[in-house]
Write an enzyme that holds these catalytic residues in place. Structure first.
Site, PDB file in Angstrom:
ATOM      1  N   ASP A 423      31.864  45.749  32.546  1.00  0.00           N
ATOM      2  CA  ASP A 423      32.914  44.743  32.669  1.00  0.00           C
ATOM      3  C   ASP A 423      34.081  45.363  33.445  1.00  0.00           C
ATOM      4  OD1 ASP A 423      34.381  42.364  32.174  1.00  0.00           O
ATOM      5  OD2 ASP A 423      35.364  43.330  30.486  1.00  0.00           O
ATOM      6  N   THR A 701      31.910  40.682  36.126  1.00  0.00           N
ATOM      7  CA  THR A 701      33.219  40.262  35.635  1.00  0.00           C
ATOM      8  C   THR A 701      33.412  38.777  35.837  1.00  0.00           C
ATOM      9  OG1 THR A 701      35.606  40.581  35.915  1.00  0.00           O
ATOM     10  CG2 THR A 701      34.244  40.856  37.866  1.00  0.00           C
TER      11      THR A 701
END
Length: 1223
Positions: A423, A701
């Site tokens: 992430d 993301t």
């Protein structure tokens, strides 16, 4: 270079700014679309007419304050056979593998998946230890949290697990939201409620929610809430975090509901003293749990390999036992039946004796199957997990957070990682923005400089004592800019900071004599803070005014219009009326859009562009500032058009954008800002080191494409020498590959499943940046296309003879398309997927696991990363500021991304090497021990007679050979941790599985066969026609057993000594102690005293003392040990000298490298930034999402117009979004 978007008959391509959902359809939506869609295709240019969802289509009904309603028969669903229960979930959640009822059966199932594992009870005992258990302690803590629920007409304290759909809940500031709630009212004006969604999406900036006006006006008192009986009809539970559609039927009126009215579980109440909500979804139906994915049982590659090896040993055992049984049948037929002295009184035929011999050898040779292997493996894994927990170099002192191994079964897999999926927000970055540099009027500020403008190598931060309203935490190194603004001589500098203090959507609230800022994004907060420190302080705003302090003097401006940011405009503007009557437009936005709208008379364009290039090369996020003076007549004409666009009935957003374009032109450039999206410490170095270890890192993301790309450069994932390919490029390449495959002859296409040509034949590095929309387009996951496939399966649409608009012809072609995408992505050095949903993150991980058979690791910090963490072979949670959802679902947890380097390259690599060495030696020592029985059988009539004493067989794996190999599995290391980090190439053998595979297994097998031959036949030859010193022949069975057993103990312990790379006192003690324990126990068991007590159990009376007093037999033992170890010593010598591995070379020059590392540490200094070879431009650097403009313009957030201040503000403080509880 300009890139052409791939043509598509159905659309021009997905919107890069929109976050799609590959699983966004509920059953009701699919049914409705299937019924309503006509078989014929719509014309390509036909406009899409939105259809409002009818109440009858809403499948989820919630009635306020009526629990029995939700248990009516019409809301029952069949669970098992005739057992039914309510389809509304309770609010208790389940994220664990086991509960009290399923713990034993599921654990037994998991352990029985390991072949020959008869020691699973030991693992059940390990599960009782709290530090390593997988029992639901964490869930119990969450389910027992308390909140206030409206029961029996008044609010009562209740546990979260007892909350049900339809309950009214009261929450207070800093409370976590227990379920998905419809916001009814709050203590703020217009039922405004601020929430922190860090645990949900990893973003720390506050978001606002608002109740309906009707509920705000009528549901403030407890009595009113108790009488509330509305019926909510809404969509079925789903995992869409960006969508909610429903209606509220109350007092014969219908009110529309959307996501702005919802408080989602996992969020936290901020800036709101009290609020009330109605439970819509509870427990497993909440959106955060729907995004969690399934809890999976994870197993290592070594575990799977061990199973196959145990099967191989089983087969080998059966073949050997069958061969010896056949040998016994022949022997008895030829010899045994004719020897009168061998008659046992049993009249059994030859076949039956052979049958009994088969099962006898199964028992004798049972030690070939390493039954105790799994217990030893679990002990080693437990120890390695403790080493991770105890590693002080992975301890984050700022938050008192140590590393935590939350599982004991995956440690060696950490040494085999090939792909890391990370992430961005909160994992790579701190989500903290800092104002670093700026350019004003062609001059750049931000480097360490004195007040006189002299540049320094190392400066000191500016002292803000001259500004009592400044944020003392704000740091800036350029004293000349402070001197310039305090002198008041440079009008452009003053205009620059005035713009920053006026042109924004920041909200402000005064509490206890202090002002607190709330920004829609951290970027805007950083800019307003910078303006405050330089003397331009944003004080307050109303619906149509904004008040600031200009170098200590208050000024109020009338706000005529606020043109908010959106992803297409990439800019925002504000039109203000100054106290002297002038009208001015201030605009800030991405440099690419501002430069297009500059007036020809604008100055400093070239110098500002040069500064922008420098800022972009330093991976700072740039933002251009400009202004324009407007005449009263021009504004009046534009205002009329603006009002018309605001009330447009169709396509209102496009109409507003056109009106905005009319006024945002002929701008005059003031300058540009440069903001640093602060990375976590050590992120670029960690990524660079992992790349040297041939580990590929993909960033997944939900952020914008430009933001993700900018961070990619900041953390060195992207470099200037990489060619970047975007979604349209990828789609076009895959379309060409697919067309080429379709044009092949059918026979050729069936003969091979995929083409072998690379997608990027030219030399050089490549990177892939793709959005969620293009990901769906590429992988055939678009909702419209899925619906067509569904209709085709239902027979409503015949399959097309010629595929159109990129549709797959069948499931096989869809799979090949996925394979092509994975192959292309894996050819790239870096992959960034942005604007992707939690489900898409998990799908990307699944694709790599499925088609590359690679070991994957996912790392994240928020609830939106949980699905990805669970899907990967290993999940790592960052226990940072975004809550504990990721940590609860992870296998390993720590506080900083940089610790991943040590987890993999040190602990993972050591664990893999130790486990492989342990397994190789464990198999070897068992083969060497067991196959002596095989050779002995040739001289015992294949009679299932054992070659050793029974007690030796029992204690061999328990005392005589277990401790040294166990310590190697726990403590061994070829090089120390510093060398492991200095030479990442040492990690490669683990990725390639070189240290433990079938080749190593058969090497251990043949090594064991060779040693067993030596152990048996050298003593056997030495015992033939031998006379002892006392005139007695020592060549009896018991003496042979003692000599072979003694030789085996010496060989096994000395062999593990040769394989030990890291010697400690404990290792030395274990080797010598094992040999000493052997002789001590053997002499005790062979003593006359114990024979007197247990005459039938101990029959080797005096055998050891009789045999080992003969020097001849000691010479035999020495000869046996020497011949067994000499080939191993020679082979190891040749390997280390002629074919040395990377580890051997590092070991050989260890002292040299250690000296170099010490010198490097002494000389280590911070390096100056090195600019790249080409400029990059950050497309925009503010407002990741739409700002508060609508809220400000409506006036709903404004309590009252502030009165004129009689005195200066005592203190102004900006609180970070994670500390909003101080508000």
């Amino acid at each position: 270079m300009s890139r052409r978007r791939a043509d598509s008959q159905s659309s021009l391509g997905p919107d890069d700014e929109v976050m799609p959902y590959s699983d966004d359809e509920t059953d009701d939506e699919l049914d409705a679309s299937s019924e309503g869609e006509e078989p014929q295709e719509e014309p390509p240019g036909a406009p899409h007419v939105p259809v409002e969802a009818r109440p009858s289509e809403m499948g989820w009904k919630v009635k306020a304050n009526d629990r029995p309603y939700h248990h009516l028969p019409e809301f029952q669903k069949t669970v098992f056979l005739c057992i039914k229960k309510s389809r509304y979930s309770g609010n208790a959640i389940k994220t664990y593998k086991y509960n009290i009822l399923t713990f034993i059966p599921l654990n037994l199932y998991e352990q029985f998946r390991r072949a020959a594992n008869l020691y699973f009870l030991a693992l059940l005992i390990l599960q009782i230890i709290p530090e390593i258990t997988t029992l639901p302690w964490m869930d119990k803590e969450i389910n027992n949290r308390k909140c206030e629920v409206l029961l029996n007409g008044r609010f009562e304290e209740a546990k979260w697990k007892n909350i049900e759909v339809g309950d009214v809940v009261r929450l207070k500031k800093n409370d976590f939201i227990p379920a998905d709630l419809l916001l009814l009212s709050s203590s703020n004006p217009n039922s405004l409620c601020y929430v922190e969604t860090a645990e949900l999406d990893g973003e720390t900036n506050l978001k606002f929610k608002m109740g309906l006006r009707v509920t705000d006006e009528r549901l403030q008192e407890e009595r009113q809430l108790a009488e509330f009986n509305a019926l909510i009809e809404c969509e079925q539970p789903n995992n869409r975090l960006d969508k909610f559609v429903g209606t509220m039927l109350w007092q014969r009126e219908r009110y529309p509901l959307d996501l702005d009215n919802m408080l989602l579980r996992g969020c936290k109440i901020r800036n709101t003293e009290e609020c009330h909500g109605l439970v819509i979804y509870a427990g497993a139906d909440t959106k955060i749990m729907r995004n969690g994915g399934k809890t999976r049982f994870k197993r290592t590659k070594i575990d799977e390999l061990m199973n196959y090896m145990v099967y191989t040993i089983f087969v080998l055992l059966l073949l050997v036992a069958a061969g010896l049984a056949i040998g016994h049948s022949f022997w008895y037929e030829e010899v045994g039946s004719h020897a009168w002295y061998l008659y046992d009184g049993k009249d059994q035929d030859t076949s039956y004796r052979g049958f009994l011999s088969f099962w006898g050898y199964i028992i004798v040779l049972n030690t070939m199957v390493p039954i105790s292997l799994y217990v030893s493996v679990e002990v080693i894994r437990l120890g390695q997990s403790k080493f991770i927990n105890w590693d002080l170099q992975m301890y984050f002192s700022e938050k008192d957070t140590p590393a935590k191994a939350r599982t004991t079964t995956l440690n060696e897999q950490l040494g085999q990682i090939e792909y890391i999926f990370s992430d961005k927000t909160g994992t790579l970055t701190q989500n903290i923005m800092q104002f670093k540099k700026c350019t004003i009027g062609g001059r750049t500020y931000g480097e360490p400089t004195t007040a006189e403008g002299v540049t320094l190598d190392r400066g000191r931060p500016v002292d803000w004592n001259w500004n009592r309203l400044a944020d003392k935490k704000f740091q800036f190194m350029d004293h000349s800019l402070v001197a310039c603004i305090r002198s008041g001589k440079d009008k452009e500098v003053m205009e620059f900071f005035k713009l920053l203090s006026l042109c924004h959507t920041v909200m402000v609230e005064q509490k206890d004599g202090e002002l607190v800022y709330q920004a829609a994004s951290p970027d805007e907060g950083a800019l307003v803070t910078a303006a405050r420190n330089f003397g331009y302080v944003f004080l307050s705003r109303t619906q149509d005014t904004i008040t600031i302090s200009e170098m200590g003097q208050d000024a109020t401006y009338e706000m005529l219009a606020l043109l908010d940011f959106n992803s297409d405009r990439k800019r925002m503007s504000i039109i203000l009326k100054f106290p002297d009557g002038r009208i001015r437009l201030y605009c800030k936005g991405a440099d690419t859009v501002i430069y297009e709208r500059l007036s020809p008379d604008s100055r400093h364009k070239e110098t500002t562009q040069q500064a922008l290039d420098i800022f972009a090369n330093a991976t700072l996020r740039t933002l251009c500032l400009s202004y324009k003076d407007i005449s009263a007549n021009e504004y009046a004409a534009w205002s009329r058009n603006h009002k018309e666009a605001q009330v447009a009935m169709s396509d209102r957003d496009a109409a507003l954008d056109r009106v905005y374009e009319q006024i945002e032109n002929n701008l005059l450039l003031i300058g540009a800002t440069a903001i640093e999206d602060k990375l976590q410490e050590g992120v670029p170095e960690t990524i660079a080191t992992l790349a040297k270890a041939d580990i590929k890192i993909w960033v997944l993301t939900g952020d914008k494409k430009e933001t993700a790309e900018n961070i990619g450069y900041s953390c060195s994932l992207l470099t200037d020498d990489m060619e970047i390919h975007y979604g349209e490029d990828v789609n076009e390449k895959l379309r060409i590959r697919q067309a080429h495959r379709r044009n092949e002859p059918a026979a050729v296409r069936r003969g091979r499943k995929k083409l072998t040509e690379p997608f990027f034949p030219l030399p050089g590095k490549n990177a892939l940046i793709i959005t969620g929309g293009w990901l769906n387009e590429i992988l055939y996951e678009k909702k419209k296309k899925r619906r067509r496939l569904r209709l085709r399966r239902l027979g409503k649409r015949p399959p097309p003879a010629v595929p159109q608009d990129g549709q797959p012809m069948d499931d096989e072609e869809k799979e090949l398309r996925q394979v092509d995408f994975v192959d292309m992505a894996c050819e790239c050095e870096a992959v960034i997927c942005c604007r992707v949903t939690p489900k898409q993150k998990a799908n990307v991980v699944s694709l790599v696991k499925k088609y590359k058979k690679a070991v994957t690791l996912s790392i994240g910090d928020g609830a939106n990363d949980v699905n990805m963490i669970k899907t990967a072979d290993i999940g790592v949670g960052i226990s940072g500021q975004e809550g504990m959802q990721a940590v609860m679902s992870s296998d390993y947890a720590f506080a900083q991304f940089r610790y991943l380097e040590r987890l993999l390259l040190v602990h993972g690599r050591w664990s893999y090497i130790r486990m492989c060495k342990f397994l190789r030696f464990f198999f070897f020592k068992n083969f060497a021990f067991t196959l002596v029985h095989f050779w002995y059988s040739f001289f015992s009539g294949y009679s299932s007679q054992v070659a050793y004493e029974d007690w030796f067989i029992t204690l061999y794996n328990l005392f005589y050979s277990s401790l040294p190999v166990l310590l190697v599995g726990l403590l061994d290391q070829d090089v120390n941790d510093k060398m492991s980090l200095k030479f990442p190439k040492l990690y490669l053998p683990g990725q390639q599985g070189m240290l433990f595979n079938y080749r190593n297994f058969f090497v251990s097998l043949f090594h064991g066969i060779f040693v067993s031959l030596i152990i048996f036949f050298i003593p056997y030859g030495a015992f033939l026609q031998t006379m002892g010193q006392d005139g007695e022949a020592p060549s009896d069975y018991q003496s042979l057993a003692v000599v072979t057993a003694s030789s085996l103990v010496f060989i096994v312990n000395l062999q593990i000594s040769l394989d030990t790379s890291y010697w400690t006192f404990v290792n030395c003690f274990a080797v010598l102690g094992s040999i000493a324990i052997y002789f001590g126990i053997m002499f005790d068991l062979h003593s006359a005293g114990i024979h007197v007590i247990f005459p039938s159990a101990f029959t080797f009376t005096g055998a050891a003392s009789n045999a080992l007093r003969q020097p001849y037999l000691w010479l035999t033992i020495i000869l046996t040990v020497g011949i067994s170890l000499l080939p191993v010593i020679c082979i190891q010598f040749l390997h280390k000298t002629i074919w040395p591995s990377v580890g051997d070379k590092v070991q050989r020059n260890r002292k040299k490298y250690e000296m170099e590392m010490k010198e490097e540490e002494k000389k280590k200094r911070p390096q100056a930034f090195e600019r790249g070879r080409r400029s990059r431009r950050s497309a925009y650097a503010f407002s990741h999402s739409r700002g508060y403009a609508d809220l400000i313009s409506s006036g709903q957030s404004i309590r009252r117009r502030p009165q004129l201040r009689s005195g200066p503000q005592d203190s102004i403080r900006e609180a970070s979004h994670r500390e909003a509880e101080n508000i």
